[in-house]
Design an enzyme around this catalytic site. Sequence first.
Site, PDB file in Angstrom:
ATOM      1  N   TYR A 141       0.817  -1.214   0.000  1.00 30.10           N
ATOM      2  CA  TYR A 141       0.000   0.000   0.000  1.00 30.10           C
ATOM      3  C   TYR A 141       0.852   1.267   0.000  1.00 30.10           C
ATOM      4  O   TYR A 141       0.408   2.313  -0.451  1.00 30.10           O
ATOM      5  CB  TYR A 141      -0.904   0.043   1.242  1.00 30.10           C
ATOM      6  CG  TYR A 141      -2.217  -0.674   1.101  1.00 30.10           C
ATOM      7  CD1 TYR A 141      -2.268  -2.019   0.757  1.00 30.10           C
ATOM      8  CD2 TYR A 141      -3.414  -0.011   1.333  1.00 30.10           C
ATOM      9  CE1 TYR A 141      -3.478  -2.677   0.649  1.00 30.10           C
ATOM     10  CE2 TYR A 141      -4.631  -0.664   1.230  1.00 30.10           C
ATOM     11  CZ  TYR A 141      -4.657  -1.996   0.889  1.00 30.10           C
ATOM     12  OH  TYR A 141      -5.854  -2.640   0.785  1.00 30.10           O
ATOM     13  N   LYS A 198       2.985 -15.434   2.381  1.00 29.47           N
ATOM     14  CA  LYS A 198       3.197 -16.169   1.127  1.00 29.47           C
ATOM     15  C   LYS A 198       4.698 -16.464   1.079  1.00 29.47           C
ATOM     16  O   LYS A 198       5.407 -16.058   0.155  1.00 29.47           O
ATOM     17  CB  LYS A 198       2.706 -15.290  -0.037  1.00 29.47           C
ATOM     18  CG  LYS A 198       2.657 -15.964  -1.370  1.00 29.47           C
ATOM     19  CD  LYS A 198       1.555 -16.994  -1.518  1.00 29.47           C
ATOM     20  CE  LYS A 198       1.696 -17.748  -2.826  1.00 29.47           C
ATOM     21  NZ  LYS A 198       0.844 -18.945  -2.905  1.00 29.47           N
ATOM     22  N   ASP A 230      -3.166 -18.244   0.459  1.00 34.13           N
ATOM     23  CA  ASP A 230      -4.151 -18.963  -0.370  1.00 34.13           C
ATOM     24  C   ASP A 230      -4.802 -20.080   0.436  1.00 34.13           C
ATOM     25  O   ASP A 230      -6.017 -20.248   0.459  1.00 34.13           O
ATOM     26  CB  ASP A 230      -3.519 -19.476  -1.680  1.00 34.13           C
ATOM     27  CG  ASP A 230      -2.181 -20.177  -1.478  1.00 34.13           C
ATOM     28  OD1 ASP A 230      -1.627 -20.132  -0.357  1.00 34.13           O
ATOM     29  OD2 ASP A 230      -1.678 -20.774  -2.454  1.00 34.13           O
ATOM     30  N   ASP A 254      -6.391  -6.945   4.342  1.00 31.15           N
ATOM     31  CA  ASP A 254      -7.523  -6.312   3.672  1.00 31.15           C
ATOM     32  C   ASP A 254      -8.427  -7.384   3.065  1.00 31.15           C
ATOM     33  O   ASP A 254      -9.639  -7.393   3.272  1.00 31.15           O
ATOM     34  CB  ASP A 254      -7.008  -5.366   2.567  1.00 31.15           C
ATOM     35  CG  ASP A 254      -8.143  -4.755   1.769  1.00 31.15           C
ATOM     36  OD1 ASP A 254      -9.127  -4.312   2.395  1.00 31.15           O
ATOM     37  OD2 ASP A 254      -8.053  -4.723   0.525  1.00 31.15           O
ATOM     38  N   ASP A 258     -12.428  -9.059   4.560  1.00 29.69           N
ATOM     39  CA  ASP A 258     -13.713  -9.116   3.846  1.00 29.69           C
ATOM     40  C   ASP A 258     -14.261 -10.538   3.864  1.00 29.69           C
ATOM     41  O   ASP A 258     -15.460 -10.763   4.031  1.00 29.69           O
ATOM     42  CB  ASP A 258     -13.559  -8.654   2.381  1.00 29.69           C
ATOM     43  CG  ASP A 258     -13.819  -7.161   2.225  1.00 29.69           C
ATOM     44  OD1 ASP A 258     -13.547  -6.402   3.173  1.00 29.69           O
ATOM     45  OD2 ASP A 258     -14.311  -6.749   1.146  1.00 29.69           O
TER      46      ASP A 258
HETATM   47  C1  IPM Z   1     -10.389  -1.268   4.102  1.00 25.70           C
HETATM   48  C2  IPM Z   1     -10.627  -0.659   2.749  1.00 25.70           C
HETATM   49  C3  IPM Z   1      -9.448   0.256   2.424  1.00 25.70           C
HETATM   50  C4  IPM Z   1      -8.205  -0.607   2.374  1.00 25.70           C
HETATM   51  C5  IPM Z   1      -9.610   1.086   1.137  1.00 25.70           C
HETATM   52  C6  IPM Z   1     -10.876   1.908   1.143  1.00 25.70           C
HETATM   53  C7  IPM Z   1      -8.425   1.971   0.890  1.00 25.70           C
HETATM   54  O1  IPM Z   1     -10.810  -1.646   1.794  1.00 25.70           O
HETATM   55  O2  IPM Z   1     -10.224  -0.523   5.079  1.00 25.70           O
HETATM   56  O3  IPM Z   1     -10.410  -2.507   4.202  1.00 25.70           O
HETATM   57  O4  IPM Z   1      -7.905  -1.199   1.326  1.00 25.70           O
HETATM   58  O5  IPM Z   1      -7.527  -0.681   3.375  1.00 25.70           O
HETATM   59 MG    MG Z   2     -10.989  -3.622   2.615  1.00 28.59          MG
END
Ligand code: IPM
Ligand code: MG
Length: 372
Positions: A141, A198, A230, A254, A258
């Site tokens: 990042y 990884k 993975d 990240d 999710d």
């Molecule tokens: C998160 C989001 C952010 C990230 C984006 C909006 C920059 O996806 O906080 O998980 O990738 O960190």
């Molecule tokens: Mg995110």
Amino acid sequence: MTRSYNIVSIPGDGIGPETNGAAVRVLEAVAQKYGFEPRITEYKAGGCAIDAFGVPLPGETLQAAQDSDAVLLGAVGGPRWDMIEAERRPEQAILGLRQGMHLYANLRPATLYKELGDVSPLKNPGKIDLLIVRELTGGIYFGKQGSYKSSEKLFDGTRKGIVAFDTESYSEAEITRILRRGFEFARIRNKKLTLVDKANVLNTSRLWRQLAKEIAGEYSDVELEFLYVDNCSMQLVARPATFDVIVTSNMFGDILSDLAGQITGSVGLLPSASMGNPGMPGLFEPIHGSAPDIAGQNKANPIASILSVGLMLKLHLGENDAADSISEAVRKTLEQGARTPDIAIHGDEEDKRDITLVNTTEMTDKIIANLE
Ligand code: IPM
Ligand code: MG
């Protein structure tokens, strides 16, 4: 004297103002019950700041955040600003805040409420209660990025054309401080730490592993497991209940968070805390994005934002009773059957009898009513 905290609220874009608004209401209500005073000031960041000031993170917003006790953030971004060049995209606001406030430790707990067993897409999820400790100010990042026109060719003679690159780089100091956070959380939870990397391919990952092994001796009460990212995504689906604390790099964290959001029912439920060194201000935000498709419709699930207030009170401001009151009120509200659309979609007719479909405001009202 009343305990008083200087809180910066950054609603942002899309559903951000709705979910952050809910969080602020809950904070005010719980503060009144527990006798402390949040002094809340609102600032712009993200797409709305681009519209107002031409930049995603105005200097006064960053300054206020740095001078605060804590920041509550909604979400940023949306299709309206997708065509803007990289340095001025709304997402730069979040990245700029993380970097400018030195928030290197991102904590993303994911718990499956027993009432939401049917909402999880997993058949037999078991008891999911895990914590992702994500490195937040390093890695790909924030590594060197760029693009250039290449005169080279692929093996078959095709011109390469434009080349773009992003660099993953981590120092020993950055890795060690986040690994320690992981070990420390594992120590006060269920004493298991999974390092996700990884290491079969990446140099950075091999350094993470080496350093984890080196400091593991100081945490001999914690079981340390290594998983490739993975494989970890598979295992999170196959055996989510066996995870306790996961520690990992910025990008892997990240992605995996999710995934953790989906298996626990909805990404609309997951809060996060971003923290630096002790004594520095923290930032608290849902892990979900700005969901432009449902923005302004009073449909968004406010729970992730509300639980982020809980994390702020518990991990950062030491208002433990108020924090517990919030998590208990959320649990109770779900138990009473209140469901925003994102958590009302599964289950058979039989299960649906006790369920009330609610909007953002109603969900928030119910949670506030359940605060004890
Ligand atoms: C998160 C989001 C952010 C990230 C984006 C909006 C920059 O996806 O906080 O998980 O990738 O960190
Ligand atoms: Mg995110």
